[in-house]
Write a protein that holds these residues in place. Structure first.
Motif, short mmCIF file in Angstrom:
data_model
loop_
_atom_site.label_atom_id
_atom_site.label_comp_id
_atom_site.label_asym_id
_atom_site.label_seq_id
_atom_site.Cartn_x
_atom_site.Cartn_y
_atom_site.Cartn_z
N ASN A 51 55.09 -27.42 11.28
CA ASN A 51 55.67 -28.73 11.59
C ASN A 51 57.18 -28.79 11.39
OD1 ASN A 51 53.39 -30.69 12.25
ND2 ASN A 51 52.60 -29.51 10.54
N SER A 52 57.77 -27.67 11.07
CA SER A 52 59.23 -27.66 10.90
C SER A 52 59.91 -27.63 12.26
CB SER A 52 59.66 -26.45 10.08
OG SER A 52 59.60 -25.28 10.86
N GLU A 53 61.17 -27.94 12.26
CA GLU A 53 61.94 -27.92 13.50
C GLU A 53 62.82 -26.68 13.59
OE1 GLU A 53 63.94 -31.67 13.92
OE2 GLU A 53 62.06 -32.78 13.76
N VAL A 54 62.52 -25.70 12.78
CA VAL A 54 63.30 -24.46 12.79
C VAL A 54 62.94 -23.66 14.04
CG1 VAL A 54 63.75 -22.30 11.57
CG2 VAL A 54 63.40 -24.41 10.28
N GLU A 55 63.94 -23.22 14.73
CA GLU A 55 63.74 -22.42 15.95
C GLU A 55 63.86 -20.94 15.63
OE1 GLU A 55 66.48 -23.80 18.89
OE2 GLU A 55 65.66 -25.83 18.87
N ASN A 56 63.27 -20.11 16.45
CA ASN A 56 63.37 -18.65 16.37
C ASN A 56 62.92 -18.10 15.02
OD1 ASN A 56 64.54 -18.57 18.99
ND2 ASN A 56 66.48 -19.19 18.08
N MET A 57 61.81 -18.59 14.52
CA MET A 57 61.35 -18.16 13.20
C MET A 57 61.00 -16.68 13.14
SD MET A 57 59.31 -21.30 11.50
CE MET A 57 58.78 -22.36 12.81
N GLU A 58 60.45 -16.16 14.23
CA GLU A 58 60.14 -14.72 14.21
C GLU A 58 61.40 -13.89 14.14
OE1 GLU A 58 56.99 -12.51 16.12
OE2 GLU A 58 56.33 -14.42 16.96
N ALA A 59 62.43 -14.31 14.84
CA ALA A 59 63.71 -13.60 14.78
C ALA A 59 64.30 -13.69 13.38
CB ALA A 59 64.68 -14.18 15.80
N ILE A 60 64.17 -14.84 12.74
CA ILE A 60 64.65 -15.00 11.37
C ILE A 60 63.90 -14.05 10.45
CG2 ILE A 60 64.72 -16.58 9.40
CD1 ILE A 60 65.27 -18.85 11.46
#
Length: 118
Positions: A51-60
């Motif tokens: 539910n977070s609005e963080v984008e590109n989590m896999e890249a992070i």
């Protein structure tokens, strides 16, 4: 999390998120300083990540494993990075229908196919 570029700041944000979850659950249950077990913590963390609005989590995630100081990945920071990656894998490999069906953490964790679902 996406506002930071240095691995140690992203890891600090991840740790802060985990601590906030622990603090909130303890406050809701009227407890102080009691750590949640992994069986209770992981489903909550999955919910927060989903539910977070963080984008590109896999890249992070890949960025952190590649560039973080190995010394930082021992102890709590390494544990919560692993939990973060596990959450991403769960979200990626679980259909919306399955998530809607599995209402409680005990139902999710007790599923014998929990770690092997595709």
């Amino acid at each position: 999390m996406s506002n930071y570029t240095e691995p140690h700041k992203i890891l600090s944000c991840l740790l802060s998120t985990a601590r906030s979850i622990q603090t909130t659950i303890n406050a809701e249950q009227g407890k102080k300083g009691v750590a949640l077990g992994a069986d209770d913590f992981l489903p909550i963390f999955i919910y927060v990540v989903a539910n977070s609005e963080v984008e590109n989590m896999e890249a992070i995630s890949q960025y952190l494993w590649s560039l973080a100081d190995p010394e930082e990945l021992t102890g709590q920071l390494g544990y919560y990075l692993t939990v973060f990656c596990s959450s991403l894998e769960f979200i990626k490999n679980t259909s919306l229908e399955e998530m809607e069906r599995k209402v409680t953490s005990k139902e999710i964790i007790s599923d014998p196919n929990f770690l092997t679902q595709n």
